[in-house]
Design a protein around this motif. Structure first.
Motif, PDB file in Angstrom:
ATOM      1  N   ASN A  89      27.291  49.271 -43.813  1.00 33.35           N
ATOM      2  CA  ASN A  89      27.864  48.146 -43.074  1.00 33.35           C
ATOM      3  C   ASN A  89      29.004  48.587 -42.177  1.00 33.35           C
ATOM      4  OD1 ASN A  89      26.314  46.125 -44.192  1.00 33.35           O
ATOM      5  ND2 ASN A  89      27.994  45.135 -45.282  1.00 33.35           N
ATOM      6  N   SER A  91      32.539  47.233 -40.511  1.00 34.21           N
ATOM      7  CA  SER A  91      33.523  46.244 -40.975  1.00 34.21           C
ATOM      8  C   SER A  91      34.792  46.323 -40.139  1.00 34.21           C
ATOM      9  CB  SER A  91      33.862  46.506 -42.447  1.00 34.21           C
ATOM     10  OG  SER A  91      34.525  47.752 -42.575  1.00 34.21           O
ATOM     11  N   TYR A  97      35.994  45.069 -33.914  1.00 39.73           N
ATOM     12  CA  TYR A  97      34.842  44.193 -34.216  1.00 39.73           C
ATOM     13  C   TYR A  97      34.920  43.012 -33.260  1.00 39.73           C
ATOM     14  CZ  TYR A  97      31.480  42.807 -37.992  1.00 39.73           C
ATOM     15  OH  TYR A  97      30.377  42.493 -38.765  1.00 39.73           O
ATOM     16  N   HIS A 438      31.181  47.905 -33.226  1.00 45.14           N
ATOM     17  CA  HIS A 438      30.336  46.727 -33.382  1.00 45.14           C
ATOM     18  C   HIS A 438      30.256  46.062 -32.019  1.00 45.14           C
ATOM     19  CE1 HIS A 438      28.687  42.901 -34.671  1.00 45.14           C
ATOM     20  NE2 HIS A 438      28.446  43.430 -35.860  1.00 45.14           N
TER      21      HIS A 438
ATOM     22  N   GLU B  92      33.686  47.292 -46.605  1.00 38.11           N
ATOM     23  CA  GLU B  92      32.472  47.110 -45.813  1.00 38.11           C
ATOM     24  C   GLU B  92      31.735  45.815 -46.171  1.00 38.11           C
ATOM     25  OE1 GLU B  92      33.315  49.604 -47.752  1.00 38.11           O
ATOM     26  OE2 GLU B  92      32.893  51.559 -46.872  1.00 38.11           O
ATOM     27  N   SER B  96      33.182  42.506 -43.240  1.00 37.74           N
ATOM     28  CA  SER B  96      32.121  42.456 -42.236  1.00 37.74           C
ATOM     29  C   SER B  96      31.741  40.990 -42.044  1.00 37.74           C
ATOM     30  CB  SER B  96      30.905  43.250 -42.689  1.00 37.74           C
ATOM     31  OG  SER B  96      30.342  42.644 -43.824  1.00 37.74           O
ATOM     32  N   THR B 105      24.335  46.674 -40.426  1.00 37.06           N
ATOM     33  CA  THR B 105      24.660  45.746 -41.521  1.00 37.06           C
ATOM     34  C   THR B 105      23.544  45.737 -42.557  1.00 37.06           C
ATOM     35  OG1 THR B 105      23.819  44.012 -40.054  1.00 37.06           O
ATOM     36  CG2 THR B 105      26.195  44.169 -40.306  1.00 37.06           C
TER      37      THR B 105
END
Lengths: 523, 447
Positions: A89, A91, A97, A438, B92, B96, B105
């Motif tokens: 993932n 984050s 982000y 991201h 994470e 997220s 993801t």
């Protein structure tokens, strides 16, 4: 190529196939991880419990006869399994982000610590009120902060998320209209609105009429006035709007809406831009939800839980749903049911079991106390400053649909700058992944072609923004120079290459099934 | 301010780069007369100060772990393994967002796929979604879904449905213009729900174990509903019960919804929790909420994506199946990790411990003068009729340091006939000493 209704490609397309050549399929720190159902066993458990002594069950004839099919893992296996999954993932803690309208800001760990105090985490919503006075005090204090920041009259804390808050606000409006006995069934929604706005209005029986946007994405008061009538119940307006602009005619729009006997619902998704700068109550708003997970940094958690308290103007205050906190001279009182109502309190009903997202209330108040009134204002200023800094860093290479003008906390580009390159917004976003970012919000708002909505938030340093801008500039130059493969093949370095969404939708596989040979062997 | 990286020098340099003299120039679209001068709020505070302020508030509450604790009625005190809270605080997962970019993801997506499988298997259904806000909102959504499937507008709510759940359904239905037939509270578990089902019924909503603890045989209700073209919506507030009782899917339920808090999630005064939502494959396109599905990437490797999103608000806007835009991601993660640690073996044993503790407690409490047990069957929760007002008894027991359960009058305040009823839960956290203390104190209070 297969497209979805927004014109976004949904299949991998031309991404080149390059197999991993390790035995395991792993790539150093990128570890392939099987599903729980492939590694778990039915006789394994990671929780040590003693079997109860013999007793006579009271399950009647409803004792379970069928096995459940739930494999287990020991603790070391479970920890490794979920740690490995976490490593797939992106984050906030690992990088910028910039998802527009989502406000992915830093999540202070103090807030997590506070929410885990046993006095908050380990109290039951229905234990005697005499044993939860501090919880009710906290709800009252959170409400006080929210009302001061918005200049509104009352607050409903219970909605569970932003969209749920919208529903709460629109229900209050419906209740107010019904109390007046008026046949109003139309809700005006600008075309740039979040999809939740029309979905919410439709859910409780309103007819949605779309308000066209001006060329710069803002709402024209004349367009609103042309649509107002005795049938209009409300307008749902996002301010600052989803193009990153403050609706400069909001006061005129509010006045016209009120003049027509309708209500003004404000989608507060973008409240982070204006805390301490403007009070929505003074702009003429009658109801607004506040996403505690955006503006007040409760963690997004991979898609929730959120929290969506709603603030109301004097015109709607009485309709706030149960439960609510009544502030009295003797301290706050939690009002849970109709029997406890006092004069002038006419709640429209109840949105949830119990009292709302207490865990999020604690985190949000912890955030507010940390910032103070001065820090909250500074955070909004920094959020807007950062977005404009990104804007001027990219404006000569990328295209702004609203022209070159200042934005609020997020900056909107369209895909005009990619014309002739053969590269789409999606390709551009996927190339950002390879660069370690991201992507921004893509293809939203719908009023802009190939939209790219960038919200850096106040949590980014100048150095972080400088690198981000330099990276995007480099990508734009490469796109324009014909380095197309870099985009069409992206992402090349992520745990997965582009995924086939078309296949997922056409042959839905929504849970794990035992592979065929296994089930045959079992029979 | 410790959370803001920009220094004064940075801000000046950035304003210069933007080409405006002051920060207020960036807020020029806000009408001047409406610009806020300042907020009537305290100034910024350091960590120690915030900890003191919030610590003082927390100290005014009585945590469940510090007393013999028997409060349930829709939220349950269970033990959560230490590794669960550690894992959900992994950056994470915690920081997220919705997996809009599946390539980066896959962690969240694979967890959701595991979650959906666990929920479907546990409820005995074919598909489950990626979670709802909580059990009550999931129930309201189930009713709306049943209306879409049957193209009817009348829901029948059993008298054993949690009163808050009933209120949420009634509020939503009243606003949407749908009708609801809510049967009277059914503390005895003996109502004739079959008689309430007719050819206009869209769905019948039945909670088992009921709010009063009774295990309800769903099969005959499903049969009558189906014969009338209606759906059976099965509800639970204690998901742990499914470790020991026959799942709703095996009893003919069409939609199963409930509260998943008991697995992995603390009480937290009522939220955030995690709503579970499962149904039959044939209804999947009428389902609300997010769904995660399996697919492959450009190299042919297995991967996961959010799918069937043409049901959802961001695509369908006013034609969407729901306005829901999030799920309860982190709570669903906690559920899945705890469930993985338990496995079938651990869940079954945990459920047996709960049931055994409740059976023993019920036997002890009915020894008190004038106390009767209303349940023939129950899992970890049951209803007692006391010889006097239950709210007063609960307060008297709280004064003795025992949190004894939920007086029905707290949730059904307009029903004096229910005033003496007390809903009592016992889980694995209760020791024999806790139960003995409760029974002894009840004897005293009723003496």
């Amino acid at each position: 190529m297969t497209m979805n209704t927004q014109g976004r490609p949904t299949a991998p397309g031309e991404a080149a196939v390059t197999a991993t050549d390790t035995f395991t399929g792993n790539r150093a720190l990128q570890i392939e991880e099987a599903l729980l159902f492939e590694i778990g066993r039915y006789d394994v458990t990671g929780v040590d419990l003693d079997e109860p002594e013999t007793f006579t069950p009271r399950l009647g004839k409803l004792a379970r006869k069928t096995p459940i099919d739930l494999p287990g893992l020991s603790e070391p296996e479970a920890v490794r399994h979920y740690v490995r999954l976490s490593q797939k993932n992106y984050s906030i803690d690992s990088g910028l982000y910039p998802l527009g309208s989502c406000t992915m800001k830093h999540n202070p760990r103090l807030n997590e610590k506070m929410a885990r105090l046993p006095g908050f985490a380990d109290v039951h919503p229905l234990q005697p009120l005499s044993t939860v006075a501090g919880a009710v005090d906290l709800m009252a204090e959170l409400g006080r902060w929210l009302l001061e920041m918005t200049g509104m009259t009352s607050v409903a804390l219970s909605p569970k998320a932003g969209a749920h808050g919208e529903l709460c606000g629109m229900m209050a409006i419906k209740a107010a209209i019904e109390a007046k006995g008026e046949p109003r069934n139309i809700v005006l929604v600008p075309e740039s609105a979040h999809g939740t706005n029309p979905a919410t209005a439709a859910l409780i029986g309103f007819k949605v009429v779309t308000v066209p946007a001006r060329a710069d994405g803002t709402v024209d008061p004349e367009a609103v006035k042309a649509l107002l009538s005795p049938q209009v119940a409300a307008i749902m307006l996002t301010n600052p709007n989803t193009c990153g602009l403050f609706e400069r005619d909001v006061v005129e729009i509010a006045a016209a809406v009120h003049e027509a006997g309708a209500y003004f619902y404000c989608d507060g998704a973008n409240f982070n831009a204006i805390v301490g700068k403007a009070k929505v109550g003074e702009l003429g708003v009658d109801a607004m939800h506040i996403n505690l997970h955006k503006t007040f940094s409760t963690p997004h958690g991979g898609g929730g839980p959120g929290a969506g308290p709603v603030v109301f103007s004097e015109r709607l205050a009485a309709f706030a749903p149960l439960p609510f906190v009544r502030v009295t001279a003797d301290g706050p009182v939690l009002v849970e049911n109709e029997v406890a109502l006092e004069g002038g309190e006419t709640p429209f009903g109840r949105m949830v079991a119990f009292h709302g997202q207490m865990g999020m209330f604690v985190r949000a108040l912890s955030y507010m106390l940390s910032h103070g009134g001065d820090g909250l204002r500074q955070a909004s200023e920094d959020a807007v400053l950062n977005a404009n800094y990104v804007r001027v860093g990219l404006r000569d290479l990328m295209s702004q649909p609203s022209g070159d003008r200042t934005c609020m906390h997020e900056v909107l580009f369209d895909d005009h700058f990619l014309d002739g390159t053969g590269i789409t917004t999606l390709d551009f976003a996927k190339a950002m992944i390879d660069e370690g970012y991201h992507p921004m919000t893509m293809y939203f708002p719908l009023v802009v072609h190939g939209a790219m909505l960038i919200e850096p938030t106040e949590s980014e340093s100048k150095a972080s923004l400088d690198l981000f801008v330099a990276t995007l500039r480099d990508l734009v130059l490469k796109a324009k120079a014909g380095d197309t493969a870099r985009f069409l093949e992206a992402p090349r370095f992520a745990p997965r290459r582009r995924l086939d969404e078309t296949r997922a939708a056409r042959q839905p596989k929504l849970k794990w099934e035992k592979p065929e040979p296994w089930s045959e062997a079992a029979e | 301010m410790r959370y803001l990286p920009l220094s004064g020098t940075d801000r000046s340099a950035m304003l210069a780069r933007i080409g405006v003299p002051s920060i207020d120039d960036l807020f020029a679209d806000i009408p001047k007369r409406l610009r806020v001068k300042g907020l009537d709020l305290p100034r910024a505070a350091g960590e120690m100060s915030v900890e003191r302020t919030l610590g003082r508030l927390a100290a005014k509450n009585v945590p469940a772990s510090t007393v013999p604790f028997f409060v349930g009625a829709g939220a349950y005190k269970h033990h959560v393994p230490a590794s669960v809270d550690h894992l959900i605080q992994r950056s994470e997962f915690l920081t997220s967002y919705t997996p809009y970019q599946p390539e980066i993801t896959q962690g969240t997506l694979q967890v959701l796929f595991e979650f959906q499988t666990q929920v479907a298997n546990l409820t005995g259904m074919e598909v489950a979604n990626a979670s709802m806000y909580d059990g009550s909102t999931a129930t309201a959504e189930a009713v709306l879904m049943a209306h879409r499937v049957t193209k009817r507008k009348k829901a029948v709510l059993a008298g054993g449905l949690h009163p808050h759940y009933r209120a949420v359904v009634e509020t939503t239905s009243a606003m949407a213009g749908d009708s609801v037939v809510a049967l009277a509270p059914d503390p005895a578990g003996t109502e004739d729900i079959l008689a309430a089902i007719d050819g206009e019924t869209s769905c019948v909503v039945v909670q088992s174990p009921s709010f009063y603890g009774h295990l309800i045989d769903l099969a005959p209700i499903a049969e009558k509903a189906h014969a009338n073209g209606a759906l059976l919506v099965a509800v639970f507030t204690e998901v742990m019960s499914l470790g020991l009782i026959e799942p709703p899917g095996a009893q003919g339920a069409d939609i199963v919804v409930g509260e998943g808090q008991s697995i992995g999630n603390p009480l937290t005064f009522g939220g955030p929790y995690v709503g579970l939502f499962a149904t039959r494959q044939k209804f999947v396109r009428q389902m609300p909420g997010r769904l995660c599905g399996e697919t492959v990437d450009a190299e042919g490797r297995r991967g996961f994506v959010l799918t069937l999103s043409t049901r959802e608000q961001h695509i369908r806007r006013d034609k969407a199946t729901s306005n829901i835009c999030t799920n309860s991601g982190l709570c669903a993660l906690a559920f899945t990790i705890h469930m993985t640690l338990l496995g079938e073996k651990g869940l079954g044993r945990l459920a047996r411990i709960n049931h055994a503790n409740a059976v023993e407690l019920a036997e002890m409490l009915v020894e008190a003068p004038g106390v009767t047990l209303l349940n023939d069957s129950f899992f970890n929760e049951f209803t007692l009729r006391l010889p006097k007002d239950a709210a007063g008894v609960v307060e008297a027991l709280a004064a003795r340091g025992i949190l004894a359960g939920v007086p029905v009058s707290r949730l059904e305040p307009g029903r004096p006939d229910l005033g003496n009823l007390l809903v009592v839960a016992s889980t694995e956290v209760n020791t024999v000493e806790d139960r003995t203390a409760f029974a002894a104190a009840l004897q005293e209070v009723l003496a």
